[in-house]
Enzyme design. Structure first.
Site, PDB file in Angstrom:
ATOM      1  N   ARG A  95       0.992  -1.324   0.092  1.00 13.65           N
ATOM      2  CA  ARG A  95       0.029  -0.004   0.143  1.00 13.65           C
ATOM      3  C   ARG A  95       0.818   1.422  -0.059  1.00 13.65           C
ATOM      4  NH1 ARG A  95      -0.847   2.482   4.798  1.00 13.65           N
ATOM      5  NH2 ARG A  95      -1.010   0.934   6.015  1.00 13.65           N
TER       6      ARG A  95
ATOM      7  N   HIS B  49      -3.104   4.219   5.009  1.00 12.17           N
ATOM      8  CA  HIS B  49      -4.063   3.519   5.304  1.00 12.17           C
ATOM      9  C   HIS B  49      -5.668   4.045   4.799  1.00 12.17           C
ATOM     10  CE1 HIS B  49      -7.002   0.594   7.157  1.00 12.17           C
ATOM     11  NE2 HIS B  49      -7.332   1.734   7.936  1.00 12.17           N
TER      12      HIS B  49
ATOM     13  N   TYR C 247       5.357   5.366  11.148  1.00  3.88           N
ATOM     14  CA  TYR C 247       5.604   3.992  11.281  1.00  3.88           C
ATOM     15  C   TYR C 247       6.362   3.365  10.258  1.00  3.88           C
ATOM     16  CZ  TYR C 247       0.971   3.522   8.631  1.00  3.88           C
ATOM     17  OH  TYR C 247      -0.095   3.718   7.767  1.00  3.88           O
TER      18      TYR C 247
END
Lengths: 321, 388
Positions: free
Chosen positions: B274, B278, B287
């Site tokens: 991805r 998100h 992150y």
């Protein structure tokens, strides 16, 4: 210090993790990311990866795991990212967390907290807007706490973490950042099971909690009615006495909640007022609640939520007889 | 009883008599990753799936559709014209290669994959409506045997149930659950996949391992070495495929679909990435490293497929700019149509909770409509948010 509700959550977690090294925080995205609402920001850096843990995407394991960890002697504070994702773990709350003390005659207990943001009004997707505190309050052995102010959030969360029983701590995400006030520095505990009288008044008692408090106070402040406003703060165990005493004084009552009306917490409040103060009532108790529908998706959720005019209407109905 | 079912009923406590404790480890199991076109564009023509030139070009067009749609949706979200959106940038080969194998009678239940809805006839304006929190989007998808699940993993048992119905009907169809790496940790996924294995249901579990479940990397999501290996514990077959290689994904899922139709549920792990957040509410810089994202950007599935098309001499049949222009125009028209949607009525909140409105709900609706009429100031607090 001035803080929002979400900052107060963070402050309480910092305080309790410092005070008690058995307090362990875990859930989806709570460590590296600091939680999707940043409620657990900086905890990883301060307390390390043994005590602040990102879990797999597993609500059943998070709540069941918290129960086991608590039985073993830790004080887990688990986060469920949105309360709409809690239903898979309902079984763990019903079957294990709430019953372990009863099942073992007190030999084992589950002093744990499950934190979860609840409620509508943030333009979220499906399953992100539910307000099912009534369903959880139906579980014997589980405490259900819903703060509405930053100071109470710190005090109630601190008390929840220290509580010997499992606590579901439902955070009103709609007002996570819209309310800011001075919160006490250092140790601050607000006892569970005690309602707060937010406004004193003589004409009608209005009871609400969580995200419903700001519109309730707005409705009262904008009217000429001398209303007494009670913030329940803990749904289970419920502070019947404060409510009943107020109703005995005013003779009228309106209950405001966001969750579905039928068998909602308002139903229980009506029943308890009937038990404790029936002869003092001068009018039927009014409920201003969510509808018995799914929470509409974001395009129409404002229709669902009780806003000040609906609350004012409920107050006027209670005063009309 | 099928051979497969009877195999499982052989008594299990039969030792081999050598007295040794045998420890099984995932490391003992070789899990190949199916690939046809390598990252450098090279491939063996002998293993290219048997697709017509038109179909090969269609694969490209749909991948570009997916990318343009994601870009436009993120853009309108940033302009305040949409609620939260989950981009699929980077996963185009995984999404399109898999969906290209499906037939209209198959069920498609996705987590993160929007263009497959368009491939089976849904409109972009319905998709925009869905992301604006307007229920008619899901209603439109339902007409094409498809749905989007928001609650992660919750749809896996539903797909097992759909497959069960297909099995009972002896239907020439399969039910597919598109899930992510995170969903493989959910209780619902375990039970749903296990049920499909236990009953040999025509269910296909297509797992897009896009490396992160919001902030959690897949190697922290599970102790399993690969997600494909999880399938074996459920007694179903598994395929692992390079999700950046659209032909490999097509080939893998086509193979899986054939097996599923013959009564063997299959789990496909498609290894992809991805590239965007998100959702538009997420901040992935917290992150993951930019360097990692850049590396995957260089492993672009569209670029890789473009090099294949060039090698096959098909690139001259494709006008990339015209494709993009067409999709942009389609999006513009869809957005205009979505914006034209009439103001919604309160009755819609109540209309579909039950088939027949119960008396108490009728009472609530009537009381609320009367209140809205009595107190027009209610509308000061109500924003219908037609643009999400």
């Amino acid at each position: 210090m001035q803080a929002t509700i979400v900052q107060a959550v963070n402050d309480a977690l910092h305080g309790e993790m410092e005070r008690d090294d058995r307090v362990v925080v875990f859930g989806e995205d709570v460590a590296e990311s600091g939680g999707v609402f940043r409620a657990t920001d900086d905890l990883l850096e301060e307390f390390g990866s043994d005590r602040v843990v990102d879990t797999p995407l597993s609500e059943i394991a998070i709540v069941g795991g918290a129960t086991g960890m608590a039985m073993y002697g830790y004080r887990p504070v688990a986060e469920i990212q949105f309360s709409g994702f809690l239903p898979p773990a309902f079984d763990q709350l019903v079957t294990n967390a709430s019953r372990i003390r009863w099942r073992t005659r007190g030999e084992l207990t589950a002093p744990m907290v499950v934190r979860t943001p609840y409620g509508a009004g943030v333009r979220a997707l499906e399953h992100h807007s539910e307000s099912l505190e009534g369903a959880y309050a139906h579980i014997p052995g589980l405490k259900v706490v819903v703060p509405s102010t930053p100071a109470d959030t710190k005090g109630l969360l601190t008390a929840s973490i220290r509580d010997p029983d499992p606590v579901l701590f439902m955070e009103p995400k709609r007002i996570y950042r819209s309310v800011r006030e001075e919160i006490p520095e250092g140790d601050h505990e607000v006892p569970l099971g005690e309602a707060a009288v937010r406004r004193e008044g003589a004409d009608v008692t209005v009871v609400g909690w969580g995200a419903m408090m700001p519109p309730t106070l707005e409705a009262v402040d904008d009217s000429d009615v001398d209303a007494e406003v009670i913030d329940l703060r803990t749904i289970s165990p419920m502070d019947t006495e404060t409510v009943a005493e107020s109703v005995k004084k005013t003779g009228r009552c309106v209950v405001v909640h966001e969750g579905p009306r039928t068998l909602g917490v308002g139903s229980e409040l009506v029943a308890r007022i009937n038990d404790e103060a029936l002869m003092y009532l001068e009018a039927p108790i009014e409920r201003v609640a969510g509808f018995d529908t799914q929470v509409p998706l974001l395009s129409m959720e404002d229709f669902y939520l009780p806003h000040p005019p609906r609350i004012r209407d409920g107050i006027e109905r209670a005063l009309s007889d | 009883m099928s051979d497969r079912a009877s195999d499982r009923r052989v008594p299990s406590a039969v030792g081999n008599g050598d007295g040794e404790v045998a420890v099984l480890s995932q490391a003992d199991l070789a899990v190949p990753t199916h690939q046809i076109v390598e990252p450098d564009g090279s491939y063996d023509p002998e293993v290219v799936p048997d697709l017509s030139e038109e179909e090969l070009c269609d694969l490209y067009r749909w991948m570009v559709t997916d990318r343009v749609f994601s870009r436009r949706m993120v853009n309108i979200q940033r302009r305040g014209e949409l609620g939260t959106f989950g981009s699929t940038r980077g996963q185009e080969a995984s999404i399109i290669g898999s969906a290209f194998t499906l037939e209209p009678q198959d069920w498609l239940y996705v987590g993160r994959a929007w263009t497959p809805m368009f491939m089976r006839g849904a409109s972009m304006d319905d998709m925009i409506r869905f992301w604006r929190g307007i229920e008619e989007g899901q209603q439109a998808f339902a007409k094409q045997n498809s749905q989007i699940a928001i609650s992660i993993g919750s749809h896996v048992p539903l797909v097992a149930g759909l497959a069960w119905g297909m099995q009972l009907d002896d239907a020439d169809a399969v039910a597919t659950a598109y899930i992510g790496d995170g969903a493989t940790s959910t209780g619902a996924a375990h039970e749903g996949i296990n049920l499909a294995g236990a009953l040999s249901l025509p269910a296909l579990f297509f797992c897009q391992n896009n490396q992160y479940a919001i902030s959690m990397p897949v190697d922290e999501q599970t102790g399993a070495k690969t997600l494909a290996q999880k399938a074996l514990a459920y007694g179903i077959d598994a395929i692992r495929v390079d999700g950046q290689d659209v032909l490999a994904v097509y080939d893998a899922v086509q193979t899986a679909r054939e097996r599923v139709k013959n009564g063997t549920p299959v789990f496909v792990e498609s290894v992809t990435y991805r590239l965007d957040a998100h959702t538009t509410s997420d901040d992935p810089t917290r992150y993951r490293e930019d360097e990692e994202v850049r590396a995957w950007e260089e492993n672009d599935p569209i670029e890789r497929y473009r090099s294949f098309l060039k090698s096959e001499g098909l690139w001259s049949q494709i006008d990339h700019d015209a494709i993009v222009e067409d999709i942009e125009a389609e999006f513009d028209a869809a957005l205009a149509a979505a914006n034209e949607m009439a103001e919604r009525q309160v009755a819609e909140i109540f209309a579909h909770v039950y088939e027949e409105l119960p008396p108490e709900l009728s009472r609530q609706q009537e009381a609320f409509e009367a209140l809205l009429e009595k107190r027009p100031e209610m509308y000061d607090h109500i924003e219908q948010r037609p643009k999400g």
